[in-house]
Every structure is written in C-alpha cells, then in structure tokens.
Enzyme design. Structure first.
Site: not given
Ligand code: UDX
Ligand code: UDX
Length: 456
Positions: A11, A87, A128, A159, A273, A276
C-alpha cells in the site's frame, strides 16, 4: 544478494518504503507481496497504484533488479530473512471497541501465515502503526510454532507523509527501531539498523525498547494532529475578533520551541492515520483506566469535527440560508495535495452535507476523482466529476477549496468569476488564495480564521 527481505502489504506505506530500501541497498533482494492482484499488477507497470511524486523513478531504479512484486505470499515468506508487515490496521467497526480500537485481524492472519509457512528463523518487523503491546501478541502467535523455527519481533514504524513520501524516505527526521533487549532481540535490531545505515546518517537512527517504538508512532501522529486542532480552534476565535489566523500562526510558530510547521488552519485534517491513531490511543488509555488522558486526546478529534461542520454551516449561512439546487464546485477532494488518497478527507463530509441540503455538487481534482467516486458511494450518482476546474466553476454559485493543490493558486480567477452566478462566493478551506485580490475582482471571500470579505 546477501539477504532477502519480504514485505507483506503493498500500500501507501509498504510500496514506497520497500522501493527505497531496494534502490539504496542493491545487496538485498526485496520481495513485495499483497493479496490484491490488481494492486500488484499495477506495481509492475509505469502506472503505479498510488500517486506519489518521484516514486516511479525510485521503483524503476530497482524493479526486476532486486525489487520484485507478486501475490505469492508463501514463497516470499519462505525465502525471507526479514519480513516487514505493512498491512492495514483500520479502526474496528464491530464488536468490543468498535469505532476506536484497531482492527488487528489482518495482522494476526499474516502472523499465522508466517508461522505456517516459515522453515527458517525470521525477523518480523511491524511497519504498520499498531497499538502498544501488539508485539507481545505477535510473539505469542509466532512462538506457538514450537521449536520448528524462531522469530524476533521488531517495531519500525513508518513516519513518511503522503505526497512527500520519497523525500521523507530519502531524508527522514529519524528512523525508529525498537526491539526486545535480549541478546537475540538486540541482534535482530542491529540487522534492521544495518539496512537503513546504507543511506540514513547514524545519528538519525534511533533505537529503543519495542513498546516505546510502538507507542511513539501513535504519539507522534497525535501530537501532529493536536497542533492542527489547536490552530483550528484559534481560527474560530480569529473570525470573531478580526485577528488573522495566518498572522497569529506566523507569530506563534517563530518561537523555536513551537516551530512553524503544522500550524496551517484548515477545514480539518484527514488522511488514513490521524483519526485512526488518536481513536486507538484513546481506546488504549481507557483500557488502562486513564479516563482523563482519553478525554484529553478525544478533544483533538472533537475539534476536527467541529471545524468541518463549522465550514459547511458557514457556507449555508452566507449563501442566504439555502443552497437547494445551487451549483457548488468543490476544488480538490484528496485529503491533502500531491496525493490521490481521499481517506478521511474533509471533502467527503462537506460533499455529503451539501447533498443533504440538496445542492448540486461538482467535484474537481487533478488526481483523486476515482477515489472520490468510491467514497461518495450511492451519493456519487447525484454528483458531477470533472478534472477541469474551469468547467466545474461554470454556472456555480460557490467554489470551495478543499485541497491545497498548487494549481488552484495560479488559475485565471477573473475567468472563473465571469463564468459564475452572482454573487459569486469563494470558501477557502485551505487559506491558499489571495483573498484581497479575489475580493477586488468581485468575489465574496470566506477564509478560515479571518473575517469574511463580503460585497453584500
Ligand atoms: C497501512 C496501515 O493502514 C497503517 O496503519 C500503517 O501505518 C501502514 O500500513 P497503508 O499502506 O496506507 O497503511 O494501507 P493500504 O494502502 O491499505 O495498504 C495495505 C495493503 O495490505 C493493501 O494493499 C492490502 O491489500 C494488503 N493486505 C491487507 C494484505 O496483503 N493482506 C491482508 O491480509 C490485508
Ligand atoms: C501523517 C504524518 O505526518 C506521518 O508522519 C505519518 O507517518 C502518517 O500520518 P499524512 O496523513 O500522510 O501523514 O499527511 P500529513 O501531511 O500529516 O497531513 C494530514 C492532514 O492534516 C491533511 O489533511 C493535511 O491537509 C492536514 N494539515 C496538515 C492541516 O490541515 N494543516 C497543517 O498545517 C498540516
């Protein structure tokens, strides 16, 4: 190749992270696997399953050299010395802890699959974001295999932020690696340190015990979200007092103890994130009886919901308390710029509320229209989608900026004004436009965190 790495979950986290490791460490064979066949097929093309600036170049540098994508999870597990698990861990939607606790069913399934298939010792890395103490559960499942093989569980939370994933992976503020502090745990920890040491300066690689690493990830996201909720709370006060939240944020952020980043007031934070992880933190605090701590962090989420609903209420109020049949163009649907991801995007909430009020909603976004259609589900039938912002605005009563896409700053706003119904409204949910200039053109402008500029 000296070592073999597998990553389960291709993902937003697993894909970019493994591509970077493969590019920087040609001595490791990196195998990325996922149950989703379409996703894996897309990773093998130049049309990657996620939009992330600069990612294709990284993938291409290593793909078919030492970076491989497949759905054959068993083979990848068998061959690997180190298994990253990324995952998804969504908020639980059923049973005990529904709406707050993390749903660990995919994680547990993966752990059981590893036990079933493995024939040699493995280091299992939690990539994750997981509740603190998950490693203990994982160890219990993995060690149920008896003496057939051995496992060490490491926490190495990611991060990276979406939209800047490549830069974040190239130049991380820190890499965190937590392990058991036993001889075997410390040895496994060192193996993970050795991977990152290929490109990350030693002083940025931080080690800790496994529980601190797990908890640090939840806390890091909670702190970032808290900053946004803090400035958003002040935006409401600024609108009443004629202070400007941009000026307040600049003044506050110049204090080096605070810092300037993550102080942009907005329609609210989204993404997979923040919500959640805070819900998860709240649930963990509750389960230890720390109710005051739980309430404190819940406030961060409550402020975000307030900010989203305040935005829509203001739209309705300023448009003369009715938006029935009014065409309203949402500029942006992604939860932030430079990504196609719409998970928890404030645009979803806003679009649904506007539809409830029977407005005609038009959505434009340069990357996220496919996800927008999915998010709106049945409601999508009543929504128009276009990647052309000029077309979206034509005949509209209002434009609402939902995502801070750079391209919206440089549009021909005179042309947009000419094509809209009058009075023409702009609700700038990201405070990215030149409000005085738009006001001068004839728009009535409603920023976040400063008084409106109205012609009526
Ligand atoms: C995920 C988690 O949501 C987050 O909490 C964590 O910090 C990083 O991993 P993300 O990569 O954004 O974040 O999720 P997603 O894009 O949904 O990717 C997860 C992948 O795992 C999907 O492609 C899904 O198909 C796969 N998966 C899920 C498996 O291969 N096996 C499973 O049993 C479940
Ligand atoms: C976040 C964390 O930054 C990252 O370290 C972690 O691994 C995953 O979660 P992400 O969710 O990809 O990353 O995006 P981020 O840049 O943190 O923005 C989150 C949300 O806050 C967005 O909707 C963004 O538009 C909003 N945001 C961010 C604001 O509204 N104001 C700001 O000043 C910064």
């Amino acid at each position: 190749m000296t070592k073999c790495i597998a990553c389960i979950g291709a993902g937003y986290v697993g894909g970019p992270t493994m591509a970077m490791i493969a590019m920087k460490c040609p001595q490791y064979k990196v195998h990325v696997v996922d149950v989703n066949e379409a996703r894996i097929a897309a990773w093998k093309t130049d049309d990657l399953p996620i939009y992330e600036p600069g990612l294709l170049e990284v993938v291409k540098a290593a793909r078919d050299r030492n970076l491989f994508f497949s759905t054959d999870i068993d083979s990848a597990i068998r061959e690997a010395d180190i298994i990253f698990v990324s995952v998804n861990t969504p908020t639980k939607t059923f049973g005990d802890g529904a709406g707050r606790a993390a749903d660990l069913q995919y994680w547990e399934k993966v752990a059981r699959q590893i036990v079933r298939v493995a024939t040699s010792p493995k280091i299992v890395v939690e990539k994750s974001t997981l509740p603190v103490k998950t490693a203990q559960t994982m160890e219990a499942i993995l060690n149920a295999a008896g003496d057939r093989t051995s496992f060490e569980v490491i926490s190495n939370p990611e991060f990276l932020a979406e939209g800047t994933a490549v830069q974040d992976l190239l130049h991380p503020d820190r890499v965190l690696i937590g392990s058991r502090e036993t001889p075997a745990g410390l040895k496994a920890r060192q193996e993970i340190v050795d991977i990152y040491a290929n490109w990350v300066p030693a002083e940025k690689i931080v080690t800790s015990n496994v529980w601190s690493a797990e908890l640090s990830k939840l806390v890091a996201n909670a702190f970032l979200a808290q900053r946004i909720s803090s400035i958003n709370s002040i935006s409401a006060l600024c609108e009443k007092t004629e202070a400007s939240v941009r000026e307040v944020a600049r003044a506050v952020g110049m204090d080096s103890r605070v810092g300037p980043r993550f102080l942009n007031a907005s329609v609210g934070f989204g993404g997979s994130c923040f919500k959640k992880d805070i819900l998860n933190l709240v649930y963990i605090c509750e389960s230890y009886g720390l109710h005051e701590v739980a309430r404190y962090w819940e406030g961060v989420l409550a402020m975000n919901e307030y900010q989203e609903s305040r935005f829509v209420k203001a739209m309705i109020r300023y448009m003369f308390n009715t938006i029935v049949d009014k065409r309203i163009a949402l500029f942006g649907f992604a939860f932030k710029a430079d990504t196609s991801d719409t998970r928890q995007s404030p645009a979803i909430f806003v679009a649904r509320k506007l539809l409830d009020e029977r407005a005609q909603v038009v959505v434009t976004d340069p990357r996220a229209l496919d996800n927008a259609r999915l998010d709106l589900g049945d409601a999508a039938a009543g929504v128009q989608f276009t990647d052309d912002p000029y077309q979206a605005a034509r005949g509209a009563h209002a434009v609402a900026i939902m995502t801070e896409w750079e391209l919206y700053r440089s549009l021909d706003w005179e042309r947009i004004y000419a094509s809209m119904e009058k009075p023409a409204f702009v609700f700038d949910g990201r405070n990215i436009l030149d409000h005085q200039k738009l006001f001068g053109m004839g728009f009535s402008v409603f920023p976040i965190g400063s008084p409106p500029l109205k012609h009526f």
